[in-house]
Enzyme design. Structure first.
Site, PDB file in Angstrom:
ATOM      1  N   ARG A 247      -5.141  17.294 -12.522  1.00  0.00           N
ATOM      2  CA  ARG A 247      -5.797  16.829 -11.292  1.00  0.00           C
ATOM      3  C   ARG A 247      -6.174  18.027 -10.405  1.00  0.00           C
ATOM      4  NH1 ARG A 247      -3.340  12.191  -9.258  1.00  0.00           N
ATOM      5  NH2 ARG A 247      -4.792  12.385  -7.523  1.00  0.00           N
TER       6      ARG A 247
ATOM      7  N   HIS B 273      -0.693  11.444   1.942  1.00  0.00           N
ATOM      8  CA  HIS B 273      -0.061  11.389   0.617  1.00  0.00           C
ATOM      9  C   HIS B 273       0.118  12.786   0.011  1.00  0.00           C
ATOM     10  CE1 HIS B 273      -1.303   6.882  -0.008  1.00  0.00           C
ATOM     11  NE2 HIS B 273      -0.270   7.038   0.802  1.00  0.00           N
TER      12      HIS B 273
ATOM     13  N   CYS C 282       9.987  22.268  -2.725  1.00  0.00           N
ATOM     14  CA  CYS C 282      11.274  22.394  -3.409  1.00  0.00           C
ATOM     15  C   CYS C 282      12.085  21.129  -3.158  1.00  0.00           C
ATOM     16  CB  CYS C 282      12.036  23.620  -2.891  1.00  0.00           C
ATOM     17  SG  CYS C 282      13.692  23.726  -3.617  1.00  0.00           S
TER      18      CYS C 282
ATOM     19  N   CYS D 176      15.630  22.294  -1.348  1.00  0.00           N
ATOM     20  CA  CYS D 176      15.766  22.758   0.045  1.00  0.00           C
ATOM     21  C   CYS D 176      14.569  22.370   0.923  1.00  0.00           C
ATOM     22  CB  CYS D 176      15.987  24.268   0.087  1.00  0.00           C
ATOM     23  SG  CYS D 176      14.497  25.238  -0.253  1.00  0.00           S
TER      24      CYS D 176
ATOM     25  N   THR E  89     -11.439   2.950   0.060  1.00  0.00           N
ATOM     26  CA  THR E  89     -10.045   2.655  -0.310  1.00  0.00           C
ATOM     27  C   THR E  89      -9.902   1.172  -0.630  1.00  0.00           C
ATOM     28  OG1 THR E  89      -7.724   2.718   0.418  1.00  0.00           O
ATOM     29  CG2 THR E  89      -9.375   2.565   2.156  1.00  0.00           C
ATOM     30  N   SER E  90      -9.098   0.873  -1.665  1.00  0.00           N
ATOM     31  CA  SER E  90      -8.995  -0.511  -2.143  1.00  0.00           C
ATOM     32  C   SER E  90      -8.099  -1.375  -1.273  1.00  0.00           C
ATOM     33  CB  SER E  90      -8.463  -0.535  -3.575  1.00  0.00           C
ATOM     34  OG  SER E  90      -7.162   0.030  -3.601  1.00  0.00           O
TER      35      SER E  90
ATOM     36  N   LEU F 242     -17.642   0.697  -1.750  1.00  0.00           N
ATOM     37  CA  LEU F 242     -18.632   0.339  -2.764  1.00  0.00           C
ATOM     38  C   LEU F 242     -18.833  -1.180  -2.802  1.00  0.00           C
ATOM     39  CD1 LEU F 242     -20.361   1.697  -4.926  1.00  0.00           C
ATOM     40  CD2 LEU F 242     -18.461   1.435  -6.528  1.00  0.00           C
TER      41      LEU F 242
ATOM     42  N   ALA G 278     -20.537   5.730  -1.081  1.00  0.00           N
ATOM     43  CA  ALA G 278     -20.202   6.500   0.124  1.00  0.00           C
ATOM     44  C   ALA G 278     -21.251   7.565   0.440  1.00  0.00           C
ATOM     45  CB  ALA G 278     -18.828   7.149  -0.060  1.00  0.00           C
TER      46      ALA G 278
HETATM   47  C1  BJW Z   1     -16.087   3.701  -3.682  1.00  0.00           C
HETATM   48  C2  BJW Z   1     -16.858   4.494  -4.519  1.00  0.00           C
HETATM   49  C3  BJW Z   1     -17.990   5.115  -3.956  1.00  0.00           C
HETATM   50  C4  BJW Z   1     -15.234   3.695  -5.688  1.00  0.00           C
HETATM   51  N1  BJW Z   1     -18.272   4.924  -2.665  1.00  0.00           N
HETATM   52  N2  BJW Z   1     -16.397   3.513  -2.416  1.00  0.00           N
HETATM   53  C5  BJW Z   1       5.317  -4.717  -1.925  1.00  0.00           C
HETATM   54  C6  BJW Z   1       4.560  -5.056  -0.804  1.00  0.00           C
HETATM   55  C7  BJW Z   1       4.115  -4.100   0.105  1.00  0.00           C
HETATM   56  C8  BJW Z   1       4.404  -2.752  -0.101  1.00  0.00           C
HETATM   57  C9  BJW Z   1       5.149  -2.416  -1.216  1.00  0.00           C
HETATM   58  C10 BJW Z   1       5.596  -3.386  -2.109  1.00  0.00           C
HETATM   59  N3  BJW Z   1       6.291  -2.752  -3.097  1.00  0.00           N
HETATM   60  C11 BJW Z   1       6.282  -1.425  -2.835  1.00  0.00           C
HETATM   61  C12 BJW Z   1       5.592  -1.206  -1.694  1.00  0.00           C
HETATM   62  C13 BJW Z   1       5.304   0.100  -1.046  1.00  0.00           C
HETATM   63  C14 BJW Z   1       4.331   0.951  -1.844  1.00  0.00           C
HETATM   64  C15 BJW Z   1       3.060   0.133  -2.112  1.00  0.00           C
HETATM   65  O1  BJW Z   1       2.192   0.015  -1.269  1.00  0.00           O
HETATM   66  N4  BJW Z   1       2.930  -0.408  -3.320  1.00  0.00           N
HETATM   67  C16 BJW Z   1       1.765  -1.252  -3.625  1.00  0.00           C
HETATM   68  C17 BJW Z   1       1.258  -0.891  -5.010  1.00  0.00           C
HETATM   69  C18 BJW Z   1       2.166  -2.693  -3.454  1.00  0.00           C
HETATM   70  N5  BJW Z   1       4.004   2.107  -1.011  1.00  0.00           N
HETATM   71  C19 BJW Z   1       4.765   3.165  -1.015  1.00  0.00           C
HETATM   72  O2  BJW Z   1       5.730   3.297  -1.746  1.00  0.00           O
HETATM   73  C20 BJW Z   1       4.421   4.240   0.001  1.00  0.00           C
HETATM   74  N6  BJW Z   1       5.538   4.542   0.805  1.00  0.00           N
HETATM   75  C21 BJW Z   1       6.090   3.612   1.619  1.00  0.00           C
HETATM   76  O3  BJW Z   1       5.661   2.471   1.725  1.00  0.00           O
HETATM   77  O4  BJW Z   1       7.155   4.079   2.369  1.00  0.00           O
HETATM   78  C22 BJW Z   1       7.786   3.157   3.272  1.00  0.00           C
HETATM   79  C23 BJW Z   1       7.045   3.020   4.566  1.00  0.00           C
HETATM   80  C24 BJW Z   1       6.937   1.780   5.171  1.00  0.00           C
HETATM   81  C25 BJW Z   1       6.259   1.641   6.379  1.00  0.00           C
HETATM   82  C26 BJW Z   1       5.713   2.741   6.991  1.00  0.00           C
HETATM   83  C27 BJW Z   1       5.828   3.960   6.385  1.00  0.00           C
HETATM   84  C28 BJW Z   1       6.483   4.092   5.163  1.00  0.00           C
HETATM   85  C29 BJW Z   1       3.969   5.508  -0.691  1.00  0.00           C
HETATM   86  C30 BJW Z   1       2.657   5.334  -1.364  1.00  0.00           C
HETATM   87  C31 BJW Z   1       2.308   6.568  -2.184  1.00  0.00           C
HETATM   88  C32 BJW Z   1       0.971   6.405  -2.885  1.00  0.00           C
HETATM   89  N7  BJW Z   1       0.795   7.442  -3.793  1.00  0.00           N
HETATM   90  C33 BJW Z   1      -0.426   7.483  -4.604  1.00  0.00           C
HETATM   91  C34 BJW Z   1      -0.231   8.558  -5.721  1.00  0.00           C
HETATM   92  C35 BJW Z   1       0.073   9.905  -5.193  1.00  0.00           C
HETATM   93  C36 BJW Z   1      -1.152  10.688  -4.826  1.00  0.00           C
HETATM   94  C37 BJW Z   1      -1.978  11.086  -6.032  1.00  0.00           C
HETATM   95  O5  BJW Z   1      -1.442  11.283  -7.120  1.00  0.00           O
HETATM   96  O6  BJW Z   1      -3.196  11.234  -5.835  1.00  0.00           O
HETATM   97  O7  BJW Z   1      -1.541   7.741  -3.753  1.00  0.00           O
HETATM   98  S1  BJW Z   1      -0.839   5.959  -5.397  1.00  0.00           S
HETATM   99  C38 BJW Z   1      -2.579   6.137  -5.237  1.00  0.00           C
HETATM  100  O8  BJW Z   1      -3.047   5.019  -4.445  1.00  0.00           O
HETATM  101  C39 BJW Z   1      -2.786   7.405  -4.408  1.00  0.00           C
HETATM  102  C40 BJW Z   1      -3.821   6.933  -3.424  1.00  0.00           C
HETATM  103  O9  BJW Z   1      -3.811   7.751  -2.266  1.00  0.00           O
HETATM  104  C41 BJW Z   1      -3.433   5.506  -3.149  1.00  0.00           C
HETATM  105  C42 BJW Z   1      -4.541   4.646  -2.583  1.00  0.00           C
HETATM  106  O10 BJW Z   1      -5.583   4.491  -3.502  1.00  0.00           O
HETATM  107  P1  BJW Z   1      -7.092   4.403  -2.989  1.00  0.00           P
HETATM  108  O11 BJW Z   1      -7.466   5.672  -2.339  1.00  0.00           O
HETATM  109  O12 BJW Z   1      -7.267   3.167  -2.198  1.00  0.00           O
HETATM  110  O13 BJW Z   1      -7.876   4.325  -4.400  1.00  0.00           O
HETATM  111  P2  BJW Z   1      -8.261   3.050  -5.292  1.00  0.00           P
HETATM  112  O14 BJW Z   1      -8.618   3.545  -6.635  1.00  0.00           O
HETATM  113  O15 BJW Z   1      -7.229   2.013  -5.211  1.00  0.00           O
HETATM  114  O16 BJW Z   1      -9.561   2.452  -4.569  1.00  0.00           O
HETATM  115  C43 BJW Z   1     -10.784   3.157  -4.528  1.00  0.00           C
HETATM  116  C44 BJW Z   1     -11.796   2.347  -3.747  1.00  0.00           C
HETATM  117  O17 BJW Z   1     -12.986   3.098  -3.645  1.00  0.00           O
HETATM  118  C45 BJW Z   1     -12.173   1.009  -4.437  1.00  0.00           C
HETATM  119  O18 BJW Z   1     -12.128  -0.034  -3.457  1.00  0.00           O
HETATM  120  C46 BJW Z   1     -13.615   1.244  -4.916  1.00  0.00           C
HETATM  121  O19 BJW Z   1     -14.421   0.072  -4.833  1.00  0.00           O
HETATM  122  C47 BJW Z   1     -14.092   2.286  -3.946  1.00  0.00           C
HETATM  123  N8  BJW Z   1     -15.146   3.169  -4.479  1.00  0.00           N
HETATM  124  N9  BJW Z   1     -16.377   4.444  -5.809  1.00  0.00           N
HETATM  125  C48 BJW Z   1     -17.507   4.085  -1.955  1.00  0.00           C
HETATM  126  N10 BJW Z   1     -18.836   5.898  -4.727  1.00  0.00           N
END
Ligand code: BJW
Length: 225
Positions: free
Chosen positions: A52, A103, A111, A114, A170-171, A196, A213
């Site tokens: 990545r 994120h 680390c 630490c 974002t989805s 999208l 976008a």
């Molecule tokens: C276009 C386009 C174009 C395409 N033009 N548009 C049950 C219920 C509720 C919550 C939870 C649950 N069980 C667990 C949870 C919590 C969990 C969670 O949400 N899980 C769900 C799966 C249910 N969340 C967590 O664990 C988070 N931490 C947490 O909640 O801590 C507690 C807390 C509570 C309250 C406050 C604060 C804290 C941590 C989440 C970590 C996410 N990590 C990732 C991977 C690491 C980063 C990486 O490797 O890159 O982050 S997962 C992945 O998803 C990544 C992204 O940042 C994240 C979001 O994805 P994104 O950006 O929305 O991408 P896509 O692919 O989903 O969507 C793309 C969109 O673009 C689509 O809509 C397309 O249509 C569109 N598109 N082309 C315009 N050209």
């Protein structure tokens, strides 16, 4: 306040997560994006993020990143970008301040022993040692599932005070970011989705602009400026 997701970088050639052909169709997220996955197979997780990181370094900002940087330049101090993306394309487009990577970032190393942070080398491996405490427990500075996203206090403060909340590419499936629109609505703040297509949370937004976008964002920024 503008929340961006993988869709904003899609037209720079970086894969999204949940679209057809998205990263989660090729990788098991529990293996590569959780602390448990890292504990089980750190080499696999480093390989995933090394690839990545290489892709992100090869990519260039697109017209959407450029337009958002233009908006920040036109309204200094008034536009906060909160990105879920771990690439640095907002910064390379010129958004050098008022960007929060909730994120984490591919350019960062952390680390696990630490909590020291430093600039990630191009390629990380499980044998790498922390430059501060020398423990061989270095990891990408990325927020995995089950971990607490960064700068949440700053984000919620900005969300409560902003005049407009916009989510781009974002989805709306990953919390807490997916809940920002409802927080904004509850505070009476105007909300706009740019994506999208209609996202899972589309119904929560006051307005939506659907399309790529790189077409929609520059046009929307022009109308604002
Ligand atoms: C276009 C386009 C174009 C395409 N033009 N548009 C049950 C219920 C509720 C919550 C939870 C649950 N069980 C667990 C949870 C919590 C969990 C969670 O949400 N899980 C769900 C799966 C249910 N969340 C967590 O664990 C988070 N931490 C947490 O909640 O801590 C507690 C807390 C509570 C309250 C406050 C604060 C804290 C941590 C989440 C970590 C996410 N990590 C990732 C991977 C690491 C980063 C990486 O490797 O890159 O982050 S997962 C992945 O998803 C990544 C992204 O940042 C994240 C979001 O994805 P994104 O950006 O929305 O991408 P896509 O692919 O989903 O969507 C793309 C969109 O673009 C689509 O809509 C397309 O249509 C569109 N598109 N082309 C315009 N050209």
């Amino acid at each position: 306040m503008i929340l961006t997701g993988a869709g904003v970088s899609a037209e720079s050639g970086l894969g999204t997560f949940r679209d057809k052909d998205g990263l989660w169709t090729k990788y098991d997220l529990s293996e590569v994006a959780t602390p448990e996955g890292f504990a089980t197979d750190p080499a696999k997780v480093h390989d995933f993020y090394n690839a990545r990181r290489a892709n992100a370094l090869d990519a260039a900002p697109n017209a959407a990143h450029d337009a958002l940087a233009r908006l920040q330049a036109a309204r200094p101090g008034e536009v906060l970008l909160v990105t879920q993306n771990v690439d640095d394309l907002h910064e390379r487009a010129g958004s050098t301040r008022d960007v929060i990577h909730m994120h984490g970032a591919l350019t960062g190393a952390l680390c696990a022993t630490c909590n020291h942070r430093w600039t990630a080398p191009r390629v990380m491996s499980p044998e790498d040692r922390c430059p501060k405490c020398t423990a061989p427990s270095t990891r990408p500075d990325i927020v995995w599932f089950g971990e607490f996203p960064y700068q949440m206090e700053e984000i919620y403060t900005a969300l409560a005070q902003c005049g407009l909340f916009v989510a781009i590419g974002t989805s709306g499936q990953v919390y807490p970011a997916a809940g920002f629109v409802q927080e904004a609505r509850a505070a009476g703040i105007e909300t706009l989705e740019i994506n999208l297509e209609a996202s899972d949370g589309s119904g929560y937004f006051d307005r939506a602009l659907h399309g790529p976008a790189t077409e929609i964002v520059p046009h929307w920024v022009d109308t604002l400026i």
